[in-house]
Write a protein that holds these residues in place. Sequence first.
Motif, PDB file in Angstrom:
ATOM      1  N   ILE A 221       0.866  -1.181   0.000  1.00 52.52           N
ATOM      2  CA  ILE A 221       0.000   0.000   0.000  1.00 52.52           C
ATOM      3  C   ILE A 221       0.901   1.228   0.000  1.00 52.52           C
ATOM      4  O   ILE A 221       1.882   1.274   0.747  1.00 52.52           O
ATOM      5  CB  ILE A 221      -0.995  -0.004   1.199  1.00 52.52           C
TER       6      ILE A 221
ATOM      7  N   ILE B  92       3.459  -3.886   3.754  1.00 52.52           N
ATOM      8  CA  ILE B  92       3.017  -3.702   5.135  1.00 52.52           C
ATOM      9  C   ILE B  92       3.800  -4.568   6.116  1.00 52.52           C
ATOM     10  O   ILE B  92       4.247  -4.087   7.159  1.00 52.52           O
ATOM     11  CB  ILE B  92       1.502  -3.979   5.268  1.00 52.52           C
TER      12      ILE B  92
ATOM     13  N   ARG C 144      -0.917   2.035   7.872  1.00 52.01           N
ATOM     14  CA  ARG C 144      -0.989   1.355   6.574  1.00 52.01           C
ATOM     15  C   ARG C 144      -2.006   0.223   6.588  1.00 52.01           C
ATOM     16  O   ARG C 144      -2.609  -0.089   5.556  1.00 52.01           O
ATOM     17  CB  ARG C 144       0.392   0.851   6.145  1.00 52.01           C
ATOM     18  N   TYR C 145      -2.219  -0.415   7.760  1.00 49.67           N
ATOM     19  CA  TYR C 145      -3.313  -1.392   7.874  1.00 49.67           C
ATOM     20  C   TYR C 145      -4.625  -0.713   7.498  1.00 49.67           C
ATOM     21  O   TYR C 145      -5.412  -1.243   6.703  1.00 49.67           O
ATOM     22  CB  TYR C 145      -3.457  -1.906   9.310  1.00 49.67           C
TER      23      TYR C 145
ATOM     24  N   ASP D  50      -5.104   2.066   5.782  1.00 50.50           N
ATOM     25  CA  ASP D  50      -5.079   2.418   4.354  1.00 50.50           C
ATOM     26  C   ASP D  50      -5.416   1.212   3.484  1.00 50.50           C
ATOM     27  O   ASP D  50      -6.178   1.315   2.525  1.00 50.50           O
ATOM     28  CB  ASP D  50      -3.702   2.955   3.951  1.00 50.50           C
ATOM     29  N   LYS D  51      -4.841   0.071   3.819  1.00 51.21           N
ATOM     30  CA  LYS D  51      -5.049  -1.152   3.027  1.00 51.21           C
ATOM     31  C   LYS D  51      -6.508  -1.600   3.099  1.00 51.21           C
ATOM     32  O   LYS D  51      -7.100  -1.961   2.077  1.00 51.21           O
ATOM     33  CB  LYS D  51      -4.109  -2.260   3.523  1.00 51.21           C
TER      34      LYS D  51
ATOM     35  N   ASP E 126      -8.571   0.709   1.021  1.00 47.12           N
ATOM     36  CA  ASP E 126      -8.294   0.430  -0.384  1.00 47.12           C
ATOM     37  C   ASP E 126      -9.063  -0.811  -0.849  1.00 47.12           C
ATOM     38  O   ASP E 126      -9.655  -0.813  -1.924  1.00 47.12           O
ATOM     39  CB  ASP E 126      -6.788   0.239  -0.565  1.00 47.12           C
ATOM     40  N   GLU E 127      -9.048  -1.852  -0.033  1.00 46.72           N
ATOM     41  CA  GLU E 127      -9.778  -3.079  -0.377  1.00 46.72           C
ATOM     42  C   GLU E 127     -11.278  -2.812  -0.456  1.00 46.72           C
ATOM     43  O   GLU E 127     -11.959  -3.329  -1.347  1.00 46.72           O
ATOM     44  CB  GLU E 127      -9.486  -4.179   0.646  1.00 46.72           C
TER      45      GLU E 127
END
Length: 123
Positions: free
Chosen positions: A82, A87, A99-100, A102-103, A106-107
């Motif tokens: 990401i 990650i 970032r968790y 964000d990911k 995003d998913e």
Amino acid sequence: MKVTAEHNERIANMKFFSVYPHYVTKVEKKGRTVEELHEVITWLTGFDDEKIQEMIDRKVTFKTFFEEATLHPNAPLIKGVICGYRIEEIDNELTRKTRYLDKLIDELAKGRKMEKILRVPKK
């Protein structure tokens, strides 16, 4: 890509309230809802809708946001790339938690099924 100390500091000082509208725009543009966004945030952090709103109203940094969160025990199952970072290779805990989030968002925006986003174990 290597995460630098400056990058980690920038993440820690970012304000959740200033990023949140971008999360909403991103998921709504892809046909997802604020309720689904909150479901993802709640799963990761343990925050209910009221607490999410409180974080926005208090204009907390991501550092404070994640200090007050109770991370889901399955959060380490969130893997992948990401924003150009893998990650599972991020050694700074706060940057990895950010970032968790964000990911997951995003998913959600990519139309992934909620049970996959929330890392529900297969039966």
